[in-house]
Design a protein around this motif. Structure first.
Motif: not given
Ligand SMILES: [Zn+2]
Length: 339
Positions: A259, A262, A266-267, A270
């Motif tokens: 992604c 981020c 992880g965000c 995604c």
């Molecule tokens: Zn992300």
């Protein structure tokens, strides 16, 4: 006589000349020795004595008005010829408003440029296609759901004529007409019968790449994908391949990239996985090569395809797919600097 003078006054008032020659003709008509006014002057001596004063005044008025009008028209021509004094040539020019490329065009060009650096050349084909090029040649079974009326726009009363649902039809056309090695990239618009929403549209854009030659392997595909991902999304980008299924490739895979919002942590974008799916790919199914007249014992190939809207969303975070086709200048103007 006064009536005649009044009529001439009216005529002079409405006098027009398109160029200097016409103006000269008017001058001769009214002001020359044989002109209208001279002839009135000659008649003047026949006017009764008690009317001379009044007629004389009108006559002078006519002469003056004619002279003024002709001078006025002449001035107009002189200004055009010598340039108007009001123009200031040293003044800063107004900036010319330039149009901008559509975001989808920007991304399409970028994708084509990246593959161009790998030796791929652009191929295009018709948007109105037949069943063979869109489905049959590409190994779609007779009962494949993509052929369903729900997904494909068929031309009424003739199910053999349809709007292409993917640009793979261009690959078939090239393979039918060209001996390997084939190294092409096919950008284009495709159509599917879907309800329009923020994440689906009845038309969208794809880019597909095809490479057919002797000894083309999955390793070649993976290297091309990695090169593309790093060029498109930055040198830190990682890729991963997941097994998948497409009728026209075997084996098939889907590719995710780390992604780019981020950086893989992880965000929301995604879905907290750190990965986003961007394209489908695989080794061209031997049946497809044979369908197009290419000996699958001699040649192998890889193919990959992606949605241009999807890549554009990743690059510019456009939340609503409909924005791309609404032609809202406020939206399009934001891509000015990306040209
Ligand atoms: Zn992300």
């Amino acid at each position: 006589m006064i009536d005649k003078i009044k009529a001439l006054l009216q005529e002079v008032e409405n006098m027009k000349a398109a160029n200097a020659e016409e103006l000269e003709a008017l001058r001769i008509k009214y002001l020359s020795k044989k002109g209208e006014i001279s002839s009135l002057m000659n008649d003047f001596r026949n006017v009764a004595a008690d009317q001379k004063r009044e007629v004389g005044q009108f006559l002078n008025q006519l002469k003056e008005a004619t002279q003024n009008k002709i001078n006025e028209l002449k001035e107009g021509f002189d200004n055009v010829q010598t340039g108007n004094d009001d123009i200031d040539l040293t003044r800063t020019a107004y900036p010319v408003q330039l149009g901008t490329r559509h975001p989808l065009s920007i991304v399409k060009k970028e994708i084509c440029d990246i593959f161009g650096r790998l030796g791929f050349s652009i191929a295009e084909g018709p948007e109105i296609e037949d069943d063979w090029h869109v489905f049959s040649s590409l190994n779609f079974a007779e009962d494949h759901p993509a052929r369903d009326m729900q997904d494909t726009f068929f031309i009424q009363h003739n199910p053999d004529v349809l709007l292409r649902t993917h640009t793979s039809s261009v690959q078939t056309r090239v393979m039918e007409n060209q001996e390997p090695p084939i190294r092409i990239i096919c950008p284009g618009r495709v159509y599917r019968n879907e309800a329009i929403s923020y994440r689906a549209h009845c038309f969208f854009h794809q880019v597909e790449a095809l490479y057919v030659d002797k000894n083309v392997s999955f390793a070649d595909l993976k290297q091309a994908l990695l090169f593309f991902a790093k060029e498109m999304f930055g040198p830190e980008t990682k890729i991963r391949l997941r097994p998948s299924y497409f009728p026209f490739t075997e084996p098939s895979a889907e590719m995710d990239i780390s992604c780019n919002l981020c950086g893989g942590k992880g965000c929301a974008f995604c879905k907290h996985t750190g990965w986003v799916e961007i394209l489908g790919c695989g080794m061209v199914d031997p049946n497809v090569l044979e369908n197009c007249g290419i000996d699958s014992k001699v040649y192998t190939g890889y193919a990959l395809g992606m949605g241009i809207e999807r890549i554009t969303n990743l690059k510019y975070q456009v939340k609503d797919l409909r924005m791309f086709s609404e032609n809202d200048v406020r939206f399009l103007k934001q891509f000015e600097s990306a040209n």
